[in-house]
Design an enzyme around this catalytic site. Sequence first.
Site, PDB file in Angstrom:
ATOM      1  N   ASP A   3      -7.649   3.923   6.716  1.00 54.59           N
ATOM      2  CA  ASP A   3      -7.362   3.185   7.951  1.00 54.59           C
ATOM      3  C   ASP A   3      -7.230   4.177   9.101  1.00 54.59           C
ATOM      4  OD1 ASP A   3      -4.749   4.247   7.841  1.00 54.59           O
ATOM      5  OD2 ASP A   3      -4.050   2.548   6.667  1.00 54.59           O
TER       6      ASP A   3
ATOM      7  N   GLY B 177      25.127   0.132 -12.921  1.00 52.84           N
ATOM      8  CA  GLY B 177      24.121   0.636 -11.979  1.00 52.84           C
ATOM      9  C   GLY B 177      24.674   1.506 -10.870  1.00 52.84           C
TER      10      GLY B 177
ATOM     11  N   LYS C 151      -8.839  -0.981   8.123  1.00 47.77           N
ATOM     12  CA  LYS C 151      -8.127  -1.794   7.129  1.00 47.77           C
ATOM     13  C   LYS C 151      -7.189  -2.778   7.804  1.00 47.77           C
ATOM     14  CE  LYS C 151      -4.300  -0.430   4.857  1.00 47.77           C
ATOM     15  NZ  LYS C 151      -3.437   0.331   3.973  1.00 47.77           N
TER      16      LYS C 151
HETATM   17  C1  R5P Z   1      -0.215   2.116   4.627  1.00 46.11           C
HETATM   18  O1  R5P Z   1      -0.783   1.953   5.701  1.00 46.11           O
HETATM   19  C2  R5P Z   1      -0.254   3.393   3.869  1.00 46.11           C
HETATM   20  O2  R5P Z   1      -0.835   4.423   4.601  1.00 46.11           O
HETATM   21  C3  R5P Z   1      -0.990   3.240   2.558  1.00 46.11           C
HETATM   22  O3  R5P Z   1      -2.362   2.993   2.828  1.00 46.11           O
HETATM   23  C4  R5P Z   1      -0.457   2.109   1.760  1.00 46.11           C
HETATM   24  O4  R5P Z   1       0.925   2.158   1.698  1.00 46.11           O
HETATM   25  C5  R5P Z   1      -1.034   2.105   0.357  1.00 46.11           C
HETATM   26  O5  R5P Z   1      -0.541   0.989  -0.309  1.00 46.11           O
HETATM   27  P1  R5P Z   1      -1.310   0.318  -1.507  1.00 46.11           P
HETATM   28  O6  R5P Z   1      -1.582   1.381  -2.524  1.00 46.11           O
HETATM   29  O7  R5P Z   1      -0.348  -0.718  -1.999  1.00 46.11           O
HETATM   30  O8  R5P Z   1      -2.553  -0.302  -0.971  1.00 46.11           O
END
Ligand code: R5P
Length: 278
Positions: free
Chosen positions: A152, A17, A175
């Site tokens: 979010d 690796g 969120k």
């Molecule tokens: C986190 O706040 C980022 O902006 C993304 O919303 C997040 O990383 C997305 O992750 P997942 O697809 O696992 O919900």
Amino acid sequence: MLGVEPQPVEHRVFPDGESYIRLTKPVSGERVVIVQTTAPNPDSKLMQLFLMARTAKDFGASNIVAVVPYLAYARQDKRFLEFEALSLDIIVSLLDAAGVSDLIVVNVHNEGSIRSIEEKHGVKIHNLSAVPLISEYLKREGFDGALSLSPDKGAIYIVETASKILGGGYNFFEKTRDRKTGEIKMEAKALNIRGRRAVVFDDMISSGGTMAKAVEALKAQGAERVAAACTHVLYMPGAEEKIRKAGADPILATDSIETSFSKVSLASLIADKLREFK
Ligand code: R5P
């Protein structure tokens, strides 16, 4: 685009690796640009980046710019729980030690944390945004006038920019994610979206949970068509299925990580930035 000849780097991965790296041209006195995205396999991709940069430094490069379209570990930009590793800070300090003077990244999660980490090290960080390119693409694909949504509050800067191009206004969901279990909860506020098109923008899709929840909420409120757009798609198993099941069409991303969703090229954005270094 820049009129320079790209130089390959000899590399291989040993059976255990470990990575082997050898530059193929002298770099003494040269301004060197190292292009290395850090997914999939973020740990070995980062190690290869450190090895390339430090070798260029050892052989006398006058200046080293690292172009890392997707920068892994950027989400761990603060200690959410006591005694956690401050991953982003450690990555930047290692690039500094390897001789990197400038780091070009695209839509790194939190601009604020980038600036505070930058202050601690000798690396200048240039955080470019692919949102205008993604929005222009969507406009051509029938999303002119669509509502731009961020899953979010943190990603609201993305939809502010997008709505200037798509012209259909913007909004955001609330969120929350459980730090230990990873479970996502999303407050789906009422939006005037019945019969309209919408685009959910995020910096990245990882497990797909965030995007799926946002798309689902829009479809439940009668959105006619919802695009799921992001800069980086990490393409984790099951993510695509989850988002499609929620009703997204299309799912698209840039080529920061090459996947079947890479509809928007970052080449012009990065080349324009590199021109400033001339
Ligand atoms: C986190 O706040 C980022 O902006 C993304 O919303 C997040 O990383 C997305 O992750 P997942 O697809 O696992 O919900």
